[in-house]
Motif scaffolding. Structure first.
Motif, PDB file in Angstrom:
ATOM      1  N   ALA A  23       0.797  -1.073   0.067  1.00 52.65           N
ATOM      2  CA  ALA A  23      -0.014  -0.166  -0.131  1.00 52.65           C
ATOM      3  C   ALA A  23       0.935   1.131  -0.154  1.00 52.65           C
ATOM      4  CB  ALA A  23      -0.808  -0.032   1.073  1.00 52.65           C
ATOM      5  N   LYS A  24       1.844   1.279   0.550  1.00 53.85           N
ATOM      6  CA  LYS A  24       3.003   2.320   0.526  1.00 53.85           C
ATOM      7  C   LYS A  24       3.478   2.788  -0.781  1.00 53.85           C
ATOM      8  CE  LYS A  24       4.266   4.477   3.634  1.00 53.85           C
ATOM      9  NZ  LYS A  24       3.597   5.621   4.089  1.00 53.85           N
ATOM     10  N   GLU A  25       3.881   1.501  -1.482  1.00 55.55           N
ATOM     11  CA  GLU A  25       4.221   1.878  -2.882  1.00 55.55           C
ATOM     12  C   GLU A  25       3.156   2.436  -3.627  1.00 55.55           C
ATOM     13  OE1 GLU A  25       6.502   2.169  -6.338  1.00 55.55           O
ATOM     14  OE2 GLU A  25       7.170   1.733  -4.280  1.00 55.55           O
ATOM     15  N   TYR A  39      -2.183   6.966   2.205  1.00 61.29           N
ATOM     16  CA  TYR A  39      -2.015   5.387   2.464  1.00 61.29           C
ATOM     17  C   TYR A  39      -3.302   4.594   2.796  1.00 61.29           C
ATOM     18  CZ  TYR A  39      -0.640   1.218   5.191  1.00 61.29           C
ATOM     19  OH  TYR A  39      -0.570  -0.126   5.547  1.00 61.29           O
ATOM     20  N   LYS A  40      -4.238   5.503   3.370  1.00 67.05           N
ATOM     21  CA  LYS A  40      -5.751   4.916   3.820  1.00 67.05           C
ATOM     22  C   LYS A  40      -6.506   4.289   2.347  1.00 67.05           C
ATOM     23  CE  LYS A  40     -10.091   5.583   6.109  1.00 67.05           C
ATOM     24  NZ  LYS A  40     -10.730   6.553   6.958  1.00 67.05           N
ATOM     25  N   THR A  41      -6.466   5.385   1.271  1.00 69.21           N
ATOM     26  CA  THR A  41      -6.832   4.969   0.185  1.00 69.21           C
ATOM     27  C   THR A  41      -6.121   3.867  -0.630  1.00 69.21           C
ATOM     28  OG1 THR A  41      -7.566   7.405  -0.144  1.00 69.21           O
ATOM     29  CG2 THR A  41      -7.320   6.246  -2.229  1.00 69.21           C
ATOM     30  N   ALA A  42      -5.021   3.952  -0.900  1.00 68.71           N
ATOM     31  CA  ALA A  42      -4.087   2.942  -1.408  1.00 68.71           C
ATOM     32  C   ALA A  42      -4.458   1.654  -0.687  1.00 68.71           C
ATOM     33  CB  ALA A  42      -2.816   3.208  -1.208  1.00 68.71           C
ATOM     34  N   TRP A  43      -4.550   1.564   0.644  1.00 63.36           N
ATOM     35  CA  TRP A  43      -4.720   0.252   1.534  1.00 63.36           C
ATOM     36  C   TRP A  43      -6.119  -0.382   0.875  1.00 63.36           C
ATOM     37  CZ3 TRP A  43      -8.175  -2.143   4.480  1.00 63.36           C
ATOM     38  CH2 TRP A  43      -7.772  -3.483   5.168  1.00 63.36           C
TER      39      TRP A  43
END
Length: 290
Positions: A93-95, A104-108
């Motif tokens: 998720a960080k990448e 980060y919340k959106t990516a996760w």
């Protein structure tokens, strides 16, 4: 890989340059342009809705999909799907946060919803390799392994089977007992005409009676005998464990099955980036439709 099988950010921007192009693709994949009243559905400007030109009936193509009620632009969603599709060793998720310039919340959440939609189905046949692996766990077994039982209990038990030249199946199971092996075999492997390749575990001695089983004895240093081996599934275990350690760092028991589903999908569709992306996109939409 042939150039025609590649699919990257350049191709994505060509096929889906705008949110409108993404929305039209979703609509055409799930609905028809013609309304039952004889009218035609037309996109309403500034909204993710289509309206019939005659009866004024509305359709929101993103409803019940992973894009539903998401303020994230569809172009970023499609970018996330492409990034997941092309990451053979997984993507954190960080990448994804750095690539898409989102939180980060959106990516996760994006990656969680993508993995959650992937399911393993179908039985394996032909030459099938089967093995058990243990994932995770922070319990120390002690200097002389006096607490080895507790350390193993802290891990997740995963049973896997790989068809040579075909697909793989990985499932988290409660334990490594013989009955669990029997249930896994019944769910994942077709006994008709199969050659079952395993190690010398005694847990399969009785439950694999109906299968044409061949095994190698790792305790005696035997790993290959002719074409009898379990190296394919062993290599898959190694790839997943290295990917988790190097890419994800830590994966909780709660979400481990979703990560395994993701690795299985990427492996089963490893030959063409273009076909894999198209299949992933279709799978995500069909899951929503169902």
């Amino acid at each position: 890989m042939k150039r025609t099988n590649r699919y990257g950010i350049k191709s994505l921007r060509k096929d889906f340059p705008t949110d409108r192009a993404c929305l039209e693709f979703i609509f055409d994949a799930l609905h028809t342009r013609e309304c039952s009243c004889g009218g035609e559905f037309v996109l309403r400007e500034g909204r993710r809705q289509y309206q019939c030109s005659k009866c004024r009936f509305h359709i929101a193509p993103t409803a019940s999909t992973l894009f539903h009620k998401s303020d994230t632009p569809l172009t970023l969603w499609f970018g996330a799907i492409l990034a997941f599709s092309n990451a053979k060793s997984g993507i954190s998720a960080k990448e994804l946060e750095r690539q898409l310039e989102v939180t980060y919340k959106t990516a996760w959440r994006m990656l969680h919803l993508i993995r959650k939609a992937l399911k393993q189905e179908g039985k394996l046949s032909g030459d099938v390799e089967m093995d058990t692996a243990y994932f995770g766990g922070r319990y120390k077994s002690g200097k002389y392994n006096e607490k080895q039982k507790e350390a193993i209990a802290a891990k997740s038990v995963v049973m896997g089977a790989v068809q040579r030249g075909g697909n793989a199946r990985l499932i988290i199971v409660p334990d490594g007992k013989a009955q669990t092996h029997a249930e896994f075999l019944a769910e994942t492997v077709n006994p008709d005409g199969v050659r079952l390749m395993t190690d010398k575990t005694n847990r399969l001695d009785r439950v694999a009676v109906g299968y044409n089983r061949h095994s190698v004895d790792h305790h005696k240093g035997e790993y290959v005998r002719g074409d009898v081996h379990a190296n394919t599934i062993e290599a898959f275990w190694s790839h997943i464990k290295r990917s988790i350690t190097g890419t994800h760092k830590v994966v909780s028991k709660k979400y481990l099955q979703e990560y395994l589903d993701g690795f299985v999908f990427l492996r089963n569709n490893r030959y063409s980036d273009k076909e894999r992306f198209a299949l992933l996109l279709a799978t995500l939409l069909q899951t929503a439709k169902a």
